[in-house]
Design an enzyme around this catalytic site. Structure first.
Site, PDB file in Angstrom:
ATOM      1  N   MET A  26       0.723  -1.302  -0.051  1.00 27.22           N
ATOM      2  CA  MET A  26      -0.174   0.032  -0.041  1.00 27.22           C
ATOM      3  C   MET A  26       0.881   1.211  -0.048  1.00 27.22           C
ATOM      4  SD  MET A  26      -3.478  -0.630   2.084  1.00 27.22           S
ATOM      5  CE  MET A  26      -2.882  -0.473   3.676  1.00 27.22           C
ATOM      6  N   GLY A  27       2.325   1.028  -0.403  1.00 24.62           N
ATOM      7  CA  GLY A  27       2.896   2.428  -0.415  1.00 24.62           C
ATOM      8  C   GLY A  27       3.497   2.630   1.027  1.00 24.62           C
ATOM      9  N   HIS A  30       9.164   1.158   3.595  1.00 27.94           N
ATOM     10  CA  HIS A  30      10.243   0.947   4.825  1.00 27.94           C
ATOM     11  C   HIS A  30      11.139  -0.145   4.263  1.00 27.94           C
ATOM     12  CE1 HIS A  30       8.336  -2.065   7.012  1.00 27.94           C
ATOM     13  NE2 HIS A  30       7.297  -1.395   7.094  1.00 27.94           N
ATOM     14  N   GLY A  32      11.490  -2.908   5.723  1.00 25.88           N
ATOM     15  CA  GLY A  32      10.794  -4.185   5.504  1.00 25.88           C
ATOM     16  C   GLY A  32      10.176  -4.509   3.988  1.00 25.88           C
ATOM     17  N   HIS A  33       9.776  -3.617   3.644  1.00 22.70           N
ATOM     18  CA  HIS A  33       9.128  -3.863   2.339  1.00 22.70           C
ATOM     19  C   HIS A  33      10.300  -4.201   1.129  1.00 22.70           C
ATOM     20  CE1 HIS A  33       5.597  -1.075   3.795  1.00 22.70           C
ATOM     21  NE2 HIS A  33       5.104  -1.983   3.586  1.00 22.70           N
ATOM     22  N   LYS A 145       5.411 -10.811   9.116  1.00 20.91           N
ATOM     23  CA  LYS A 145       5.182  -9.772  10.192  1.00 20.91           C
ATOM     24  C   LYS A 145       3.555  -9.711  10.143  1.00 20.91           C
ATOM     25  CE  LYS A 145       5.317  -5.061  11.598  1.00 20.91           C
ATOM     26  NZ  LYS A 145       3.707  -4.741  11.427  1.00 20.91           N
ATOM     27  N   GLN A 149      -2.504 -12.272   7.820  1.00 18.87           N
ATOM     28  CA  GLN A 149      -2.676 -12.010   6.556  1.00 18.87           C
ATOM     29  C   GLN A 149      -2.214 -13.088   5.488  1.00 18.87           C
ATOM     30  OE1 GLN A 149      -2.248  -7.923   4.619  1.00 18.87           O
ATOM     31  NE2 GLN A 149      -0.206  -8.746   4.297  1.00 18.87           N
ATOM     32  N   SER A 181       8.124  -1.206  10.897  1.00 24.16           N
ATOM     33  CA  SER A 181       6.749  -0.797  10.607  1.00 24.16           C
ATOM     34  C   SER A 181       6.571   0.880  10.487  1.00 24.16           C
ATOM     35  CB  SER A 181       5.837  -1.474  11.536  1.00 24.16           C
ATOM     36  OG  SER A 181       4.369  -0.795  11.458  1.00 24.16           O
ATOM     37  N   ARG A 183       4.108   2.171  11.315  1.00 21.50           N
ATOM     38  CA  ARG A 183       3.546   2.731  12.588  1.00 21.50           C
ATOM     39  C   ARG A 183       4.813   2.996  13.512  1.00 21.50           C
ATOM     40  NH1 ARG A 183      -0.946  -1.652  13.638  1.00 21.50           N
ATOM     41  NH2 ARG A 183      -2.381  -1.480  11.688  1.00 21.50           N
TER      42      ARG A 183
END
Length: 274
Positions: A26-27, A30, A32-33, A145, A149, A181, A183
């Site tokens: 979803m853009g 960071h 991790g992506h 993570k 999902q 994350s 977040r």
């Protein structure tokens, strides 16, 4: 890196590109992506990423409009990571008409995170299936993570006989163990110092089970008590079977310890396989 928004252009660009590995996002990317993009390269010939903020997976108390949109910075990161093709549809591209047909996951959508985010996994499964149909990959990467999902997508893919290998990407962590994350940016300095406690407690659960502890409920309650004492507000700490996140039937089957808890106003999730 090629960038396409239309489904027709994307499919044309992916003709004769060998084994395609797809990494949906979803853009607001960071490290991790980006690690998922790097891991994807080892599983195929062409790496395709997507950026789409999916309205369907946002709950009534989750602000779709406030989700960070950092498209140009994301493009720069993906290009630097060697991604071959970026699919970046608009809502009109992906949902040209009201999405009345949806994917309804089974009971797994109502437990753990699903209990606190009703409808979330319906939205995730629906958009992922639609993206799969657009990209038509041979493999797809999802981070461990977001373990629930990953299980929803893996089980959907198997039960619907989709010819796609679902690969779980390892969680990327800061030096102190905190899972990366988007977040994390909402944490204050003091909260950021406290945040690794979640992963430490999950490690303690794993160590106890490996040492012979069989009372998983006791371990869950001890972790919840430790978090509460440190000022966290807990959604859950749970030990479940890896395959379907059902309650453990003993401790010899592959298990996973999962947690979701709020530190201040920031909800953090993490897990560790046992």
């Amino acid at each position: 890196m090629q960038i396409h928004s239309s489904i027709a252009d994307l499919r044309s660009a992916l003709k004769n590109r060998g084994r395609v590995v797809f990494v949906p996002t979803m853009g607001n990317l960071h490290a991790g992506h980006i690690s998922l993009m790097t891991q994807a390269r080892a599983h195929g010939d062409t790496v395709v990423a997507s950026i789409f903020v999916n309205r369907l997976q946002f709950g009534p108390n989750e602000d779709f409009d406030k989700y960070p949109r950092t498209f140009q910075a994301d493009c720069d990161k993906l290009a630097a990571a060697g991604v071959d093709v970026l699919f970046a549809p608009t809502e009109a591209d992906l949902y040209p008409e009201p999405q009345e047909y949806t994917v309804e996951p089974p009971a797994i959508q109502n437990i753990l995170d699903g209990e606190f985010r009703p409808g979330h996994f319906r939205g995730v499964a629906t958009v992922v299936l639609k993206l799969f149909n657009c990209v038509q990959p041979q493999a797809a990467m999802f981070g461990k993570k977001d373990y629930q999902q990953l299980m929803v997508i893996r089980n959907m893919t198997r039960q619907l006989a989709l010819p796609i290998d679902i690969i779980g990407g390892e969680t990327v962590r800061a030096e102190d163990g905190l899972a990366l994350s988007s977040r994390n940016g909402y944490l204050s300095a003091a909260e950021r110092t406290e945040a690794p406690r979640l992963y430490r407690l999950l490690n303690e659960i794993r160590a106890a089970i490996r040492a012979g502890e069989t009372d998983t409920v006791k371990l869950e309650n001890e972790a919840i008590a430790a978090l509460t004492a440190a000022g966290w507000k807990n959604d859950y700490v749970a030990v479940r079977q890896q395959s379907d996140l059902s309650m453990p039937k003993g401790v010899n089957a592959p298990l996973v310890a999962l947690a979701a808890s709020r530190l201040g106003s920031t909800r953090l999730i993490d897990n560790i396989e046992i």
